[in-house]
Write an enzyme that holds these catalytic residues in place. Sequence first.
Site, PDB file in Angstrom:
ATOM      1  N   ASP A  72       0.813  -1.206   0.000  1.00  0.00           N
ATOM      2  CA  ASP A  72       0.000   0.000   0.000  1.00  0.00           C
ATOM      3  C   ASP A  72       0.852   1.264   0.000  1.00  0.00           C
ATOM      4  OD1 ASP A  72      -2.272  -1.480  -0.084  1.00  0.00           O
ATOM      5  OD2 ASP A  72      -2.826  -1.199   2.011  1.00  0.00           O
ATOM      6  N   ASP A 174      -3.145  11.930  22.463  1.00  0.00           N
ATOM      7  CA  ASP A 174      -1.866  11.850  21.763  1.00  0.00           C
ATOM      8  C   ASP A 174      -1.903  12.479  20.376  1.00  0.00           C
ATOM      9  OD1 ASP A 174      -0.942  10.528  23.957  1.00  0.00           O
ATOM     10  OD2 ASP A 174      -0.832   8.553  23.023  1.00  0.00           O
ATOM     11  N   LEU A 189      -8.392   2.994  12.047  1.00  0.00           N
ATOM     12  CA  LEU A 189      -8.975   1.732  12.516  1.00  0.00           C
ATOM     13  C   LEU A 189      -8.299   1.249  13.793  1.00  0.00           C
ATOM     14  CD1 LEU A 189     -10.921  -0.655  11.990  1.00  0.00           C
ATOM     15  CD2 LEU A 189      -9.090  -1.711  10.658  1.00  0.00           C
TER      16      LEU A 189
END
Length: 267
Positions: A72, A174, A189
């Site tokens: 990817d 964060d 995700l």
Amino acid sequence: MKFAIIGNTDKPALRLTVPKLLERLEGSGAEYMVDRKIVDLLAMGPLAAEKHACGFEQCIERADLLVAFGGDGTILAAARSVGARGTPILGVNLGKLGFLAEVAPEDMQEAIGDILDKKFYVEDRLVLEATSPNLPGQVFHAVNDVVVDKSRSSRVIDIEMHIDGAYAVTYRGDGLIVSTPTGSTAYALSNGGPIVTPPSTVIGITPISPHTLSGRPIIVPDTSSIRIIVQADSEEVLVSADGQMEAFLRPPIEVRVKKAPYTVRLV
């Protein structure tokens, strides 16, 4: 149709899969180009190199369809290079998951045959565009996500977010992920964001390790303009696009994210 072949030369499988594609294209009489780095890696003969080799940028500029070998990350890099040209990209997965590079090496011959027979369709994927007054003149584009996070600091940061000019929420944690539907299965995700089907016309906003129960993911229309503010009491902040284009900034900073004026087109 003119094919251009690019890929991640660090993938050992490249040596095995690309020659099979070249043989298929030669047999069909199709016009094609090969990134010079791949030509050198495969040690193609002088005639082949003379006929088909080209620099990466030339391959991108002249192609009618781009065949990208890798994972990817290779597809994301190719998409940024193609930019607004709209050249369709076919990903051959030499990596692991392959959310974007959907064609397995063993299915490549069939896929190329379908393309030569014009039995394929192209799917448009949303692209994000990010700018910042702290980085005048710079524009980040992302197929997956734009991320603002606390960089190397161990301290949490407060991120104020506005949607279409209206204050929405302040996240303490964060960082923050602004993702496309394509990017919903990436970093978002792993931080509890929803899986969004690729054709959806939405943008996802997911906090990274939020330190409050009210810090939940948000889905907004892709027509939305998102303004992210990190105040001066924070330390160094990292702004990145698809994890590959990065900028380290000292707060106070502001990042604006919206839909780009073009899409990435995947075969």
